[in-house]
Design an enzyme around this catalytic site. Structure first.
Site, PDB file in Angstrom:
ATOM      1  N   ASN A 139      79.650 -12.919 113.842  1.00 42.03           N
ATOM      2  CA  ASN A 139      80.568 -12.775 115.032  1.00 42.03           C
ATOM      3  C   ASN A 139      80.639 -11.431 115.559  1.00 42.03           C
ATOM      4  O   ASN A 139      81.306 -10.577 114.859  1.00 42.03           O
ATOM      5  CB  ASN A 139      82.058 -13.271 114.387  1.00 42.03           C
ATOM      6  CG  ASN A 139      83.012 -13.391 115.343  1.00 42.03           C
ATOM      7  OD1 ASN A 139      83.088 -12.568 116.474  1.00 42.03           O
ATOM      8  ND2 ASN A 139      84.101 -13.931 114.990  1.00 42.03           N
ATOM      9  N   CYS A 191      88.515 -11.823 120.535  1.00 48.43           N
ATOM     10  CA  CYS A 191      87.056 -12.309 120.952  1.00 48.43           C
ATOM     11  C   CYS A 191      86.980 -12.923 122.264  1.00 48.43           C
ATOM     12  O   CYS A 191      85.928 -13.621 122.642  1.00 48.43           O
ATOM     13  CB  CYS A 191      86.638 -13.193 119.707  1.00 48.43           C
ATOM     14  SG  CYS A 191      86.615 -12.458 118.106  1.00 48.43           S
ATOM     15  N   HIS A 195      81.694 -18.698 121.923  1.00 48.42           N
ATOM     16  CA  HIS A 195      82.087 -17.773 121.095  1.00 48.42           C
ATOM     17  C   HIS A 195      81.315 -18.269 119.770  1.00 48.42           C
ATOM     18  O   HIS A 195      81.498 -19.089 119.220  1.00 48.42           O
ATOM     19  CB  HIS A 195      83.483 -17.340 120.901  1.00 48.42           C
ATOM     20  CG  HIS A 195      83.484 -16.234 119.970  1.00 48.42           C
ATOM     21  ND1 HIS A 195      83.131 -15.108 119.918  1.00 48.42           N
ATOM     22  CD2 HIS A 195      84.583 -16.395 118.839  1.00 48.42           C
ATOM     23  CE1 HIS A 195      83.492 -14.430 118.775  1.00 48.42           C
ATOM     24  NE2 HIS A 195      84.572 -15.156 118.230  1.00 48.42           N
TER      25      HIS A 195
END
Ligand SMILES: CC(C)(COP(=O)(O)OP(=O)(O)OC[C@H]1O[C@@H](n2cnc3c(N)ncnc32)[C@H](O)[C@@H]1OP(=O)(O)O)[C@@H](O)C(=O)NCCC(=O)NCCS
Length: 330
Positions: free
Chosen positions: A281, A112, A251
């Site tokens: 996500n 990520c 994020h």
């Protein structure tokens, strides 16, 4: 000195929407649990025929159009992803082919944090004078790695892609970047099978080892700790402080992580961006998707200072401080 600045932004979200109500019919969960523990209400999911390279190429085309450039104007493509189309060729190679670019192209795998790592690579290439224009992409079809019978993970993830075009010049856009990795946490968030350490065998597939395994509470604690640390280090590297920040763009992994990290930094909600409610996500795509939302919403003005902050498997983390240099004409 030659600097890198953002001259184009683009994004793509697959059309198919997976709501919390849809997930209620797959696993033992509830909309109320998912919203209160994660902030997610819906996420996008790739359909048959779509993959990381197709969503990545769509975002790349949008960013090129926004910059007013052709694909052949680009000298380098760096693509961050956790869900490459293949082990090889790189997903960046497929995007290069699909958009009609002719330049070198590579993938960055930092989970990520992939977009921040990719941004660092492209920025350094520009600052060194080797590259004039670079396309930096975060792209995911990560739901292909999600076990839709595991309620601990399937509620979190979604697909999509975002991209920026960086250009060399005398004006500084990317001011400072901090990156980090702690490989001792590698097992906390992992896709166990499918690589060289554990090739997919019928036994491993039967055990679901080709899917994401996560110790959620460990990732949560790690994230809340590293987000403020890396943000402060990147600000320091940029010669700036928290008061200079216009937007904190973390994020999008869990709304509770975003809120807790922002509280630790002492940032009030008005400077903290979140779109997790509609995306879930999206791993390496989440930061450029968030940037694109702010940009197309007319919320970014020349001179604004942005903190783009990522964390994820590895364990990895990173933050980039960006001075916005671009207007938006809609
Ligand atoms: C995954 C996550 C949402 C779980 O939330 P949590 O508050 O930590 O919940 P826990 O794992 O402690 O589980 C609490 C209870 O809810 C249950 N539960 C877990 N998922 C559930 C779901 N989807 N629906 C209903 N109940 C669920 C658990 O089984 C547990 O039940 P128990 O108390 O009877 O054992 C959270 O840990 C998280 O977001 N972690 C970070 C993950 C992340 O960001 N990953 C990507 C990083 S890039």
């Amino acid at each position: 000195m030659t600097h890198a600045r953002i001259i184009g932004v683009g994004a793509y979200l697959p059309e198919r929407i997976l709501t919390n109500a849809d997930l209620e019919s797959l696993v033992d969960t509830s909309d109320e649990w998912i919203v209160s523990r994660t902030g997610v209400r819906e996420r996008r999911v790739v359909s048959e025929g779509e993959s990381t390279s197709t969503v990545g190429a769509a975002a790349a085309r949008a960013a090129l159009a926004d910059a007013g450039l052709e694909a052949t104007d680009i000298d380098l493509i760096v693509l961050g992803t956790s869900s490459p189309d293949h082990i090889f060729p790189s997903t960046a190679s497929l995007v290069q082919r699909d958009i009609g670019a002719t330049c070198p192209a590579l993938d960055v795998m930092a989970a990520c944090t992939g977009f921040i790592y990719a941004l660092q690579h492209a920025t350094a290439s520009i600052e060194s004078g080797r590259v004039k224009r670079a396309l930096v992409i975060g792209a995911e079809a990560i739901t292909r790695q999600v076990d839709f019978s595991d309620r601990g993970t399937c509620i979190l993830f979604g697909d999509g892609a975002g991209a920026v075009v960086l250009e060399a010049g005398s004006e500084a856009g990317v001011l400072g970047i901090d990156l980090g990795c702690d490989g001792s946490g590698a097992d906390v968030l992992i896709v166990p099978a499918g690589g060289a350490a554990a090739p997919c065998t019928p036994e491993r597939v039967a055990a679901g080892e080709q899917y994401i395994r996560m110790v959620g509470s460990e990732v949560f604690k790690f994230a809340v700790r590293v987000i403020p640390e890396t943000t402060m280090r990147a600000l320091e590297a940029s010669g700036l402080g928290l008061d200079d920040l216009t937007w904190f763009i973390p994020h999008q992994a869990n709304q509770r992580i975003i809120t807790a990290a922002a509280e630790r930094l002492g940032l009030d909600d008005s400077r903290v961006f979140s779109n997790i409610e509609f995306t879930g996500n999206t791993s390496a795509a989440s930061i450029p998707l968030a940037l694109n939302d702010l940009y197309t919403d007319g919320q970014l003005n020349p001179g604004d200072v942005l903190a783009l902050v990522g964390f994820g498997a590895g364990l990895t983390w990173g933050a980039a401080i960006v001075r916005w240099t671009k207007g938006y004409s809609g």
